[in-house]
Design a protein around this motif. Structure first.
Motif, PDB file in Angstrom:
ATOM      1  N   ALA A 178     -60.060   7.059 -33.746  1.00  0.00           N
ATOM      2  CA  ALA A 178     -61.268   7.204 -32.934  1.00  0.00           C
ATOM      3  C   ALA A 178     -61.540   8.677 -32.689  1.00  0.00           C
ATOM      4  CB  ALA A 178     -61.113   6.471 -31.599  1.00  0.00           C
ATOM      5  N   VAL A 179     -62.813   9.014 -32.538  1.00  0.00           N
ATOM      6  CA  VAL A 179     -63.199  10.391 -32.273  1.00  0.00           C
ATOM      7  C   VAL A 179     -64.363  10.413 -31.284  1.00  0.00           C
ATOM      8  CG1 VAL A 179     -64.753  10.449 -34.268  1.00  0.00           C
ATOM      9  CG2 VAL A 179     -63.917  12.599 -33.294  1.00  0.00           C
ATOM     10  N   ALA A 180     -64.280  11.290 -30.301  1.00  0.00           N
ATOM     11  CA  ALA A 180     -65.346  11.471 -29.318  1.00  0.00           C
ATOM     12  C   ALA A 180     -65.817  12.918 -29.381  1.00  0.00           C
ATOM     13  CB  ALA A 180     -64.860  11.132 -27.913  1.00  0.00           C
ATOM     14  N   GLU A 278     -70.648  22.075 -39.950  1.00  0.00           N
ATOM     15  CA  GLU A 278     -69.812  20.968 -40.399  1.00  0.00           C
ATOM     16  C   GLU A 278     -70.636  19.681 -40.510  1.00  0.00           C
ATOM     17  OE1 GLU A 278     -66.979  21.372 -41.548  1.00  0.00           O
ATOM     18  OE2 GLU A 278     -66.140  23.191 -40.652  1.00  0.00           O
ATOM     19  N   ILE A 279     -71.913  19.823 -40.800  1.00  0.00           N
ATOM     20  CA  ILE A 279     -72.781  18.641 -40.894  1.00  0.00           C
ATOM     21  C   ILE A 279     -72.275  17.672 -41.954  1.00  0.00           C
ATOM     22  CG2 ILE A 279     -75.102  17.834 -41.462  1.00  0.00           C
ATOM     23  CD1 ILE A 279     -76.203  20.390 -40.253  1.00  0.00           C
ATOM     24  N   ASP A 280     -71.946  18.187 -43.121  1.00  0.00           N
ATOM     25  CA  ASP A 280     -71.470  17.319 -44.198  1.00  0.00           C
ATOM     26  C   ASP A 280     -70.080  16.754 -43.904  1.00  0.00           C
ATOM     27  OD1 ASP A 280     -73.812  17.746 -45.597  1.00  0.00           O
ATOM     28  OD2 ASP A 280     -72.993  19.409 -46.777  1.00  0.00           O
ATOM     29  N   THR A 281     -69.306  17.485 -43.104  1.00  0.00           N
ATOM     30  CA  THR A 281     -67.947  17.040 -42.776  1.00  0.00           C
ATOM     31  C   THR A 281     -67.951  15.776 -41.938  1.00  0.00           C
ATOM     32  OG1 THR A 281     -67.222  19.345 -42.788  1.00  0.00           O
ATOM     33  CG2 THR A 281     -65.760  17.763 -41.741  1.00  0.00           C
ATOM     34  N   LEU A 282     -69.033  15.518 -41.224  1.00  0.00           N
ATOM     35  CA  LEU A 282     -69.097  14.349 -40.350  1.00  0.00           C
ATOM     36  C   LEU A 282     -68.839  13.047 -41.100  1.00  0.00           C
ATOM     37  CD1 LEU A 282     -72.160  15.353 -38.160  1.00  0.00           C
ATOM     38  CD2 LEU A 282     -69.784  15.182 -37.402  1.00  0.00           C
ATOM     39  N   ALA A 283     -69.075  13.053 -42.396  1.00  0.00           N
ATOM     40  CA  ALA A 283     -68.835  11.847 -43.192  1.00  0.00           C
ATOM     41  C   ALA A 283     -67.383  11.393 -43.100  1.00  0.00           C
ATOM     42  CB  ALA A 283     -69.212  12.105 -44.650  1.00  0.00           C
ATOM     43  N   ALA A 284     -66.477  12.301 -42.786  1.00  0.00           N
ATOM     44  CA  ALA A 284     -65.060  11.952 -42.672  1.00  0.00           C
ATOM     45  C   ALA A 284     -64.800  11.010 -41.499  1.00  0.00           C
ATOM     46  CB  ALA A 284     -64.228  13.223 -42.508  1.00  0.00           C
ATOM     47  N   PHE A 285     -65.746  10.960 -40.548  1.00  0.00           N
ATOM     48  CA  PHE A 285     -65.581  10.084 -39.392  1.00  0.00           C
ATOM     49  C   PHE A 285     -66.373   8.784 -39.531  1.00  0.00           C
ATOM     50  CE2 PHE A 285     -65.233  14.401 -37.271  1.00  0.00           C
ATOM     51  CZ  PHE A 285     -63.848  14.371 -37.184  1.00  0.00           C
ATOM     52  N   ALA A 286     -67.010   8.574 -40.671  1.00  0.00           N
ATOM     53  CA  ALA A 286     -67.898   7.417 -40.850  1.00  0.00           C
ATOM     54  C   ALA A 286     -67.178   6.090 -40.668  1.00  0.00           C
ATOM     55  CB  ALA A 286     -68.571   7.481 -42.216  1.00  0.00           C
ATOM     56  N   ASP A 287     -65.909   6.024 -41.035  1.00  0.00           N
ATOM     57  CA  ASP A 287     -65.169   4.764 -40.925  1.00  0.00           C
ATOM     58  C   ASP A 287     -64.307   4.708 -39.666  1.00  0.00           C
ATOM     59  OD1 ASP A 287     -63.381   6.702 -41.694  1.00  0.00           O
ATOM     60  OD2 ASP A 287     -62.247   5.397 -43.040  1.00  0.00           O
ATOM     61  N   LYS A 288     -64.543   5.645 -38.741  1.00  0.00           N
ATOM     62  CA  LYS A 288     -63.800   5.659 -37.484  1.00  0.00           C
ATOM     63  C   LYS A 288     -64.695   5.164 -36.354  1.00  0.00           C
ATOM     64  CE  LYS A 288     -60.761   8.054 -39.846  1.00  0.00           C
ATOM     65  NZ  LYS A 288     -59.515   7.413 -40.371  1.00  0.00           N
ATOM     66  N   ASP A 289     -64.072   4.663 -35.302  1.00  0.00           N
ATOM     67  CA  ASP A 289     -64.863   4.402 -34.102  1.00  0.00           C
ATOM     68  C   ASP A 289     -65.203   5.746 -33.489  1.00  0.00           C
ATOM     69  OD1 ASP A 289     -65.244   1.491 -33.156  1.00  0.00           O
ATOM     70  OD2 ASP A 289     -63.256   1.533 -34.072  1.00  0.00           O
ATOM     71  N   ALA A 290     -66.479   5.956 -33.215  1.00  0.00           N
ATOM     72  CA  ALA A 290     -66.921   7.274 -32.766  1.00  0.00           C
ATOM     73  C   ALA A 290     -67.831   7.167 -31.550  1.00  0.00           C
ATOM     74  CB  ALA A 290     -67.637   8.005 -33.890  1.00  0.00           C
ATOM     75  N   LEU A 291     -67.754   8.194 -30.727  1.00  0.00           N
ATOM     76  CA  LEU A 291     -68.616   8.332 -29.557  1.00  0.00           C
ATOM     77  C   LEU A 291     -69.279   9.696 -29.614  1.00  0.00           C
ATOM     78  CD1 LEU A 291     -69.640   7.651 -26.639  1.00  0.00           C
ATOM     79  CD2 LEU A 291     -67.497   8.675 -25.802  1.00  0.00           C
ATOM     80  N   VAL A 292     -70.591   9.711 -29.536  1.00  0.00           N
ATOM     81  CA  VAL A 292     -71.353  10.959 -29.421  1.00  0.00           C
ATOM     82  C   VAL A 292     -71.984  10.930 -28.045  1.00  0.00           C
ATOM     83  CG1 VAL A 292     -73.219  12.369 -30.355  1.00  0.00           C
ATOM     84  CG2 VAL A 292     -71.815  10.967 -31.891  1.00  0.00           C
ATOM     85  N   LEU A 293     -71.615  11.876 -27.186  1.00  0.00           N
ATOM     86  CA  LEU A 293     -72.068  11.847 -25.804  1.00  0.00           C
ATOM     87  C   LEU A 293     -72.556  13.220 -25.384  1.00  0.00           C
ATOM     88  CD1 LEU A 293     -70.455   9.996 -22.850  1.00  0.00           C
ATOM     89  CD2 LEU A 293     -70.903  12.445 -22.605  1.00  0.00           C
TER      90      LEU A 293
END
Length: 413
Positions: A178-180, A278-293
């Motif tokens: 997971a990533v927040a 790191e816009i393109d790097t965000l794809a590394a979190f595509a399969d993770k549970d993520a929170l953008v707050l």
């Protein structure tokens, strides 16, 4: 100098504001309008004793200060939560979240990024996003070498987390569940606009490194005059850090953390933040549970920064908090902690669902939508405190003796 000082950024502006106060600029010119309420202070105060302290040696030899809190009965199935602070802050900025997460049963790892807090200062030339990513990897390897990990990053800490995904993709792929990303940005272009627009804000933001470098030699002489310049300092921290009523003590707590950062470090990190991409790097979190707050009133990493991240992570929970500024985890601690705990619950549910999918061959995914929420609990506290203050004032006015032609008259006579 006074005009420039109020627009350099959260850390830089506070530093310049103290300089302005020392030069005799009247604090009334930048006095905060927002009322600060002591009732919003935490019951446990602003201090915390870590369960364990570590010194982690980075790849280039810099010693990083790390703290670990563990629950009374740790569950190895739960992820270790790694909290990474933002620009000019320290691990102290997570004071509310660390307490709540440990109480909820999670093992928590916090660290001071290099040249911040209690970590060692490196050569300014070593202040790069790649180096920060390497530092975070070293912290995880030392403090959480096994098991699942959840990454939580605020502001520059969120950027460090993104950089980790690019420079240490193996770790993120294999262990992060997971990533927040809180009040942060995937690209630094225009990040120094400071809410003043691309022309004025960017011009001042780009001049901040030079201004701070000039102030650096005087920093040790400013401490004795900080008390005299508190109203200037508080006003700047209040304006750039928060967007709702906060207590005087919380403003002071934030200011003390920020102004402990050397001016030359503030200056050196500004171009690092500005060049971050790191816009393109965000794809590394595509399969993770993520929170953008983020906070709706964040002047340093505005709403559109989080919107861009959410576009690249369509399955992430995207939460916008009304009446919230950049220091959102301090301004709305219970709400932010609740969102992090919900993220961890989703990660656990995803793990269970993955096992079910492996058995049945069926799974579900879906695009999330932006949610805008309000900290109702805090609003009630503020309303109650203001009502009580108004009644107290009214009672004191009624009880105050009044003068007549024949002299003082007692109240009620």
């Amino acid at each position: 100098m006074g005009r420039v000082s109020t627009a350099v950024g959260l850390g830089a502006a506070a530093a310049a504001a103290v300089g302005a106060a020392a030069a005799g600029v009247k604090a009334d010119r930048v006095a905060a309008d927002r009322r600060r309420l002591g009732v919003l202070d935490p019951e446990g105060g602003f201090t915390h004793t870590a369960g364990k302290e570590l010194t982690v040696v980075a790849a280039d030899g810099v010693q990083l200060h790390v703290e670990v809190d563990e629950p009374a009965e740790p569950d190895p199935a739960l992820p270790t939560v790694v909290l990474t602070h933002g620009y000019t802050l320290s691990l102290r900025s997570w004071i509310f979240q660390r307490r709540a997460l440990v109480k909820a049963g999670y093992r928590v790892v916090l660290w001071d990024q290099r040249n911040h807090g209690r970590s060692e200062a490196s050569d300014l030339g070593q202040l790069t996003m790649e180096q920060l990513a390497d530092d975070l990897r070293a912290v995880i390897d030392a403090a959480a070498p096994e098991g699942p990990v959840a990454l939580v990053g605020h502001s520059m800490g969120g950027m460090t987390t993104m950089a980790l995904a690019r420079h240490h993709a193996d770790l993120v792929k294999e262990r992060v569940v997971a990533v927040a990303l809180l009040a942060t940005a995937a690209a630094g272009d225009g990040i120094t606009d400071l809410g003043l627009g691309p022309l004025v804000g960017r011009a001042i933001g780009q001049g901040a490194p030079r201004l701070l470098s000039r102030l650096a030699p005087t920093q040790r002489w400013l401490s004795p005059v900080r008390k005299a310049g508190r109203r200037v300092e508080d006003a700047v921290i209040d304006f750039y850090g928060f967007d709702s009523p906060v207590s005087e003590e919380l403003v002071r707590f934030a200011a003390d953390i920020i102004l402990a950062t050397p001016f030359e470090v503030m200056a050196a990190f500004i171009p690092v933040l500005r060049d971050h991409d790191e816009i393109d790097t965000l794809a590394a979190f595509a399969d993770k549970d993520a929170l953008v707050l983020c906070g709706e009133g964040d002047k340093l990493t505005p709403l559109d920064r989080s919107e861009l991240i959410a576009e690249r992570l369509p399955e992430a929970e995207f939460v916008v908090v009304r009446d919230a500024g950049h220091l959102i985890m301090l301004e709305h601690p219970e709400l932010v902690t609740g969102q992090i705990l919900a993220l961890l619950d989703r990660a656990e549910a995803r793990s269970a669902a993955a096992e079910a999918t492996a058995r049945t061959g069926r799974g579900t995914t879906g695009r999330k939508t932006k949610r805008t929420i309000t900290d109702i609990a805090k609003g009630r506290k503020v309303k109650a405190a203001r009502t009580k203050a108004a009644r107290t004032k009214a009672d004191s006015t009624t009880a105050r003796p009044s003068k007549t032609k024949n002299g003082p008259r007692k109240a009620g006579s």
